[in-house]
Design a protein around this motif. Structure first.
Motif, PDB file in Angstrom:
ATOM      1  N   PRO A 343     -67.170 -17.632  33.806  1.00 17.35           N
ATOM      2  CA  PRO A 343     -67.648 -16.442  34.387  1.00 17.35           C
ATOM      3  C   PRO A 343     -66.128 -15.589  35.108  1.00 17.35           C
ATOM      4  O   PRO A 343     -65.950 -14.426  34.846  1.00 17.35           O
ATOM      5  CB  PRO A 343     -68.472 -16.663  35.806  1.00 17.35           C
ATOM      6  N   LEU A 344     -65.305 -16.735  35.637  1.00 15.64           N
ATOM      7  CA  LEU A 344     -64.055 -16.242  35.907  1.00 15.64           C
ATOM      8  C   LEU A 344     -63.092 -15.454  34.930  1.00 15.64           C
ATOM      9  O   LEU A 344     -62.765 -14.468  35.143  1.00 15.64           O
ATOM     10  CB  LEU A 344     -63.318 -17.327  36.546  1.00 15.64           C
ATOM     11  N   TRP A 345     -63.338 -16.034  33.796  1.00 15.76           N
ATOM     12  CA  TRP A 345     -62.441 -15.519  32.625  1.00 15.76           C
ATOM     13  C   TRP A 345     -63.160 -14.258  32.263  1.00 15.76           C
ATOM     14  O   TRP A 345     -62.440 -13.328  31.668  1.00 15.76           O
ATOM     15  CB  TRP A 345     -62.303 -16.548  31.638  1.00 15.76           C
ATOM     16  N   GLN A 346     -64.398 -14.349  32.404  1.00 16.10           N
ATOM     17  CA  GLN A 346     -65.147 -13.051  31.718  1.00 16.10           C
ATOM     18  C   GLN A 346     -64.847 -11.906  32.677  1.00 16.10           C
ATOM     19  O   GLN A 346     -64.256 -10.682  32.126  1.00 16.10           O
ATOM     20  CB  GLN A 346     -66.645 -13.272  31.969  1.00 16.10           C
ATOM     21  N   TRP A 347     -64.621 -11.962  34.054  1.00 14.12           N
ATOM     22  CA  TRP A 347     -64.198 -11.157  35.034  1.00 14.12           C
ATOM     23  C   TRP A 347     -62.628 -10.513  34.626  1.00 14.12           C
ATOM     24  O   TRP A 347     -62.334  -9.768  34.608  1.00 14.12           O
ATOM     25  CB  TRP A 347     -64.386 -11.788  36.388  1.00 14.12           C
ATOM     26  N   PHE A 348     -61.856 -11.656  34.190  1.00 12.90           N
ATOM     27  CA  PHE A 348     -60.469 -11.504  34.128  1.00 12.90           C
ATOM     28  C   PHE A 348     -60.258 -10.609  32.930  1.00 12.90           C
ATOM     29  O   PHE A 348     -59.402  -9.761  32.878  1.00 12.90           O
ATOM     30  CB  PHE A 348     -59.774 -12.953  34.085  1.00 12.90           C
ATOM     31  N   LEU A 349     -60.812 -10.895  31.815  1.00 15.97           N
ATOM     32  CA  LEU A 349     -60.332 -10.180  30.730  1.00 15.97           C
ATOM     33  C   LEU A 349     -61.137  -8.538  30.852  1.00 15.97           C
ATOM     34  O   LEU A 349     -60.449  -7.749  29.981  1.00 15.97           O
ATOM     35  CB  LEU A 349     -61.075 -10.777  29.481  1.00 15.97           C
ATOM     36  N   THR A 350     -62.211  -8.522  31.674  1.00 17.57           N
ATOM     37  CA  THR A 350     -62.535  -7.217  31.875  1.00 17.57           C
ATOM     38  C   THR A 350     -61.513  -6.559  32.629  1.00 17.57           C
ATOM     39  O   THR A 350     -61.456  -5.179  32.724  1.00 17.57           O
ATOM     40  CB  THR A 350     -63.978  -7.368  32.486  1.00 17.57           C
ATOM     41  N   ARG A 351     -61.086  -7.100  33.674  1.00 14.17           N
ATOM     42  CA  ARG A 351     -60.281  -6.600  34.650  1.00 14.17           C
ATOM     43  C   ARG A 351     -58.778  -6.299  34.249  1.00 14.17           C
ATOM     44  O   ARG A 351     -57.874  -5.510  34.197  1.00 14.17           O
ATOM     45  CB  ARG A 351     -60.116  -7.440  35.907  1.00 14.17           C
ATOM     46  N   PHE A 352     -58.094  -7.346  33.348  1.00 12.67           N
ATOM     47  CA  PHE A 352     -56.887  -7.388  33.121  1.00 12.67           C
ATOM     48  C   PHE A 352     -56.543  -7.187  31.353  1.00 12.67           C
ATOM     49  O   PHE A 352     -55.457  -7.043  30.914  1.00 12.67           O
ATOM     50  CB  PHE A 352     -55.987  -8.548  33.573  1.00 12.67           C
ATOM     51  N   GLY A 353     -57.662  -7.322  30.700  1.00  6.83           N
ATOM     52  CA  GLY A 353     -57.585  -7.156  29.252  1.00  6.83           C
ATOM     53  C   GLY A 353     -57.562  -8.607  28.790  1.00  6.83           C
ATOM     54  O   GLY A 353     -57.307  -9.480  29.261  1.00  6.83           O
ATOM     55  N   LYS A 354     -57.986  -8.425  27.261  1.00  8.75           N
ATOM     56  CA  LYS A 354     -58.183  -9.765  26.556  1.00  8.75           C
ATOM     57  C   LYS A 354     -56.947 -10.438  26.372  1.00  8.75           C
ATOM     58  O   LYS A 354     -56.734 -11.726  26.184  1.00  8.75           O
ATOM     59  CB  LYS A 354     -59.076  -9.537  25.199  1.00  8.75           C
ATOM     60  N   LYS A 355     -55.895  -9.813  25.925  1.00  6.16           N
ATOM     61  CA  LYS A 355     -54.630 -10.378  25.447  1.00  6.16           C
ATOM     62  C   LYS A 355     -53.840 -10.937  26.537  1.00  6.16           C
ATOM     63  O   LYS A 355     -53.470 -12.248  26.346  1.00  6.16           O
ATOM     64  CB  LYS A 355     -53.768  -9.202  25.039  1.00  6.16           C
ATOM     65  N   THR A 356     -53.881 -10.330  27.838  1.00  9.39           N
ATOM     66  CA  THR A 356     -53.416 -11.130  28.927  1.00  9.39           C
ATOM     67  C   THR A 356     -54.249 -12.265  29.280  1.00  9.39           C
ATOM     68  O   THR A 356     -53.534 -13.132  29.675  1.00  9.39           O
ATOM     69  CB  THR A 356     -53.765 -10.003  30.051  1.00  9.39           C
ATOM     70  N   ALA A 357     -55.749 -12.056  29.009  1.00  8.96           N
ATOM     71  CA  ALA A 357     -56.280 -13.600  29.280  1.00  8.96           C
ATOM     72  C   ALA A 357     -55.957 -14.509  28.263  1.00  8.96           C
ATOM     73  O   ALA A 357     -55.882 -15.841  28.786  1.00  8.96           O
ATOM     74  CB  ALA A 357     -57.722 -13.160  29.234  1.00  8.96           C
ATOM     75  N   VAL A 358     -55.649 -14.135  27.221  1.00  9.02           N
ATOM     76  CA  VAL A 358     -55.136 -15.148  26.018  1.00  9.02           C
ATOM     77  C   VAL A 358     -53.819 -15.999  26.697  1.00  9.02           C
ATOM     78  O   VAL A 358     -53.612 -17.118  26.629  1.00  9.02           O
ATOM     79  CB  VAL A 358     -54.955 -14.550  24.796  1.00  9.02           C
ATOM     80  N   TYR A 359     -52.823 -15.051  27.030  1.00 11.79           N
ATOM     81  CA  TYR A 359     -51.658 -15.619  27.310  1.00 11.79           C
ATOM     82  C   TYR A 359     -51.723 -16.640  28.550  1.00 11.79           C
ATOM     83  O   TYR A 359     -51.229 -17.867  28.503  1.00 11.79           O
ATOM     84  CB  TYR A 359     -50.662 -14.566  27.628  1.00 11.79           C
ATOM     85  N   ILE A 360     -52.484 -16.154  29.629  1.00 10.46           N
ATOM     86  CA  ILE A 360     -52.802 -16.909  30.726  1.00 10.46           C
ATOM     87  C   ILE A 360     -53.215 -18.129  30.784  1.00 10.46           C
ATOM     88  O   ILE A 360     -53.221 -19.196  31.033  1.00 10.46           O
ATOM     89  CB  ILE A 360     -53.129 -15.993  32.130  1.00 10.46           C
ATOM     90  N   GLY A 361     -54.721 -17.949  30.130  1.00  6.14           N
ATOM     91  CA  GLY A 361     -55.583 -18.961  30.042  1.00  6.14           C
ATOM     92  C   GLY A 361     -55.308 -20.011  29.185  1.00  6.14           C
ATOM     93  O   GLY A 361     -55.315 -21.241  29.481  1.00  6.14           O
TER      94      GLY A 361
END
Length: 528
Positions: A343-361
Motif C-alpha cells: 500500500p505504501l508503494w501504491q500511494w507513492f507511485l500515485t503521488r510521485f509517479g511510476k518511474k520515480t517509484a521504480v528508481y527508488i523502490g
C-alpha cells in the motif's frame, strides 16, 4: 476528485473536430460526461485473490525446489540444473503459445478468458502435487521431475496468462485498473507469504538430515548446524507432500473465488464484424512498440536479479551464512515486510509517479545486499536486512503489472485497429522473465556443481560458499543497476499517462454515442 475527472473529460471532448461530432448527429450525448465505471471492493478482492495461486506455487518452487532436488530427492547437481532450466524455459515458451491460443478462442457464456482458468485448475493441482513426490525408481527420477515440472508449468500458464490479461477487461477506467492492480499485488505478496510460510514451516519441522563430509570429519560445525536433525529421509519427503497438499487446496479455493466474483467486460466499441488480427501480425506490432520493448528490457534485468536471490537464498542461508534452521523464518520476514509495504508503494507511485517509484523502490535493495555480505554471520543484522529487502521486493511485485496497462493504452492510441492484443502483451512479458529465470536457475545450479557442491552435506567447500555469495549479492546488484539504466529510456511519464487517459476517454465516449463503427473509431484515434 470527481471535479478533476470531469475537467479531464471536458478537455478530452474538446480535442475532437466538429465534423466528427456532427457525423454522429448526437452532440448532446458527446457533451454529457459518461458515468464512470466503478468496481466494488468485493470485485477487486475477488479479482486480486486470483493472483494468489501463481504466487503461492511459484514461491514454493522458486525457494525450495532446488534444495529439494539436491538434498531430498538426491538428484545430482548437473541433472537438477537441467530440470530447473528446461522446466523454466519450457514455461517461458508456453506463455506466447497460450497467448496465441487465447487470441484465437471465442467468447463464451463464461467469457473469453475464464474458461482457461476454470479447466486448467484441477489438472494443475495434480501435477503440482506430483512434483513433490519422490518415486521409488531412482533411475527414472530425472524424467519424473522433468515431466511433471514441465506439465505443471504449462497448466499454471493456462491459468496465469488469461488472468494477467483480465486486468484490461475488468474496467475501462485507468484509475480502477490501477486500484485493482494494487489489490492484486497485495494479495500476491500475501500469497508469497503463504507459500513461504506453509512450505518453510512444515518442511522446517522435518529438517533434512545431513551427511558427513568425504574426509570423515564431524557431521557439522557448530556454526553451520547447531541442532542436528534426526529426522528420517521418508519423514522429510512426507513433509514436502503435506505442504504440497495444503498449497494445492489454496490454489483451488482461490480459483473458485475468482470465477464466482469477477465478470469480464468487453470494450464499449469492441468490433464484432471485423476479421480478427492474426497472431503473428499482432506479435510484430507489439514487439515493434517502443515503450513495451523498453519496459520489458528494464524489468528483465531487475526481475533476473530478484530471481537469482530467490532461487539460491535457501542454500545461501544454510551454507554461507550458517543459519540452517533459520532460512524459512528469514524468507517469512522478507515476504511479510513486502506485504505491509505494497500500500505504501501504491500511494507513492500515485503521488510521485511510476518511474520515480521504480528508481527508488528497486534501487533500495542494493545497500541491503551489500550489508548482507559485510555482516554475513550476524543473525540480527540478517533479519534487519531481510525486513528492509522486503520493501524493495514489494516495489518489484507491484510496478511491472501497474505499468503494463499504460503501455497497452498507448499502443491502442497508436494502433486503434489492433484489437485483442492484450494476451500477447502479457504473455510475452511473462515469457521473457520466465526464460531469464530458467537461465538463472540453470547457471546457478551448474555453478554449484563446478564449485564442488556436496549433496546433503552439513558443510560445503569454500568455493561453494563463495559461489553462493556471488549469486545472491554481487550479481543481483549489477543486474539491478543495468535495469535502472534501461528505465531511463522508458518514455511514458506521468504527463504522457494523463494525455493518453484523456484521449482514450474521448474515444470511448464518442464510440459509445456513434454506433460503434470500427472505421470511425480508427479515424478518431488517428486524429487524437
Amino acid at each position: 476528485m470527481a471535479k478533476g475527472e470531469g475537467a479531464e473529460s471536458g478537455s478530452a471532448a474538446g480535442l475532437l473536430p466538429a465534423g466528427i461530432i456532427q457525423a454522429g448527429e448526437r452532440p448532446a450525448q458527446v457533451k454529457e460526461p459518461k458515468k464512470k465505471q466503478q468496481l466494488s471492493v468485493c470485485n477487486k478482492l475477488c479479482y486480486a485473490v486470483g493472483g494468489a495461486p501463481y504466487q503461492v506455487t511459484g514461491c514454493a518452487l522458486g525457494f525450495f525446489l532446488q534444495i529439494y532436488l539436491l538434498d531430498v530427492a538426491q538428484v545430482d547437481p548437473f541433472s537438477a540444473s537441467i530440470i530447473l532450466f528446461v522446466g523454466r524455459a519450457w514455461d517461458a515458451f508456453t506463455d506466447p503459445l497460450v497467448g496465441f491460443c487465447i487470441s484465437k478462442s471465442s467468447w463464451t457464456r463464461l467469457g473469453h478468458l475464464m474458461p482457461w482458468i476454470i479447466f486448467s485448475t484441477p489438472l494443475a493441482v495434480i501435477a503440482y502435487f506430483l512434483v513433490w513426490f519422490v518415486p521409488d525408481f531412482p533411475q527414472g527420477q530425472f524424467l519424473w521431475y522433468l515431466l511433471f515440472y514441465c506439465l505443471f508449468e504449462t497448466l499454471v500458464t493456462c491459468f496465469h496468462v488469461p488472468y494477467s490479461a483480465l486486468t484490461m477487461f475488468i474496467s475501462t477506467e485507468q484509475s480502477e485498473r490501477d486500484s485493482a492492480t494494487a489489490y492484486r499485488m497485495t494479495v500476491e505478496v500475501l500469497g508469497s507469504v503463504l507459500g513461504t510460510a506453509i512450505q518453510g514451516q512444515i518442511v522446517g519441522q522435518a529438517d533434512t538430515p545431513c551427511l558427513q563430509d568425504p574426509n570423515g570429519s564431524a557431521v557439522a560445525s557448530e556454526g553451520a548446524n547447531r541442532t542436528h536433525s534426526t529426522t528420517s529421509p521418508r519423514e522429510t519427503q512426507n513433509a514436502y507432500l503435506l505442504a504440497a497438499g495444503v498449497i494445492a487446496s489454496i490454489y483451488v479455493i482461490c480459483a473458485v473465488i475468482l470465477t464466482l466474483g469477477v465478470r469480464e467486460q468487453r470494450e464499449p466499441c469492441e468490433t464484432q464484424q471485423a476479421e480478427p488480427m492474426s497472431f503473428f501480425r499482432g506479435l510484430r506490432l507489439v514487439m515493434s512498440h517502443g515503450p513495451y520493448v523498453k519496459l520489458i528490457a528494464g524489468f528483465l534485468f531487475t526481475s533476473l536479479a530478484f530471481m537469482l536471490v530467490e532461487g539460491n537464498f535457501a542454500l545461501f542461508c544454510t551454507y554461507t551464512l550458517g543459519f540452517r534452521n533459520e532460512f524459512q523464518n528469514l524468507l517469512l520476514a522478507i515476504m511479510l515486510s513486502a506485504t505491509f509495504t505494497i500500500p505504501l508503494w501504491q500511494w507513492f507511485l500515485t503521488r510521485f509517479g511510476k518511474k520515480t517509484a521504480v528508481y527508488i523502490g528497486i534501487s533500495s535493495a542494493v545497500p541491503f545486499l551489500i550489508l548482507m555480505v559485510l555482516f554475513e554471520h550476524n543473525l540480527i543484522v540478517t533479519y534487519v536486512v531481510a525486513v528492509a529487502a522486503g520493501i524493495s521486493v514489494a516495489a518489484a511485485f507491484l510496478l511491472p503489472w501497474s505499468m503494463l496497462p499504460d503501455v497497452i493504452d498507448d499502443f491502442h492510441l497508436k494502433q486503434p485497429h489492433s484489437r485483442g492484443t492484450e494476451p500477447i502483451f502479457f504473455s510475452f512479458y511473462v515469457f521473457f522473465t520466465k526464460f531469464a529465470s530458467g537461465v538463472s536457475l540453470g547457471i546457478s545450479t551448474l555453478s554449484l556443481d563446478f564449485a564442488g557442491y556436496q549433496t546433503r552435506g552439513c558443510t560445503q567447500p569454500r568455493r561453494v560458499k563463495f559461489t553462493l555469495k556471488m549469486l545472491v549479492t554481487i550479481t543481483p546488484i549489477v543486474l539491478i543497476l543495468i535495469g535502472l539504466m534501461l528505465f531511463k529510456l522508458y518514455p511514458i511519464d506521468e504527463e504522457k499517462r494523463r494525455q493518453n487517459k484523456k484521449a482514450l476517454q474521448a474515444l470511448r465516449e464518442e464510440a459509445s454515442s456513434s454506433g460503434c463503427s470500427d472505421t470511425d473509431f480508427t479515424e478518431l484515434a488517428s486524429i487524437l
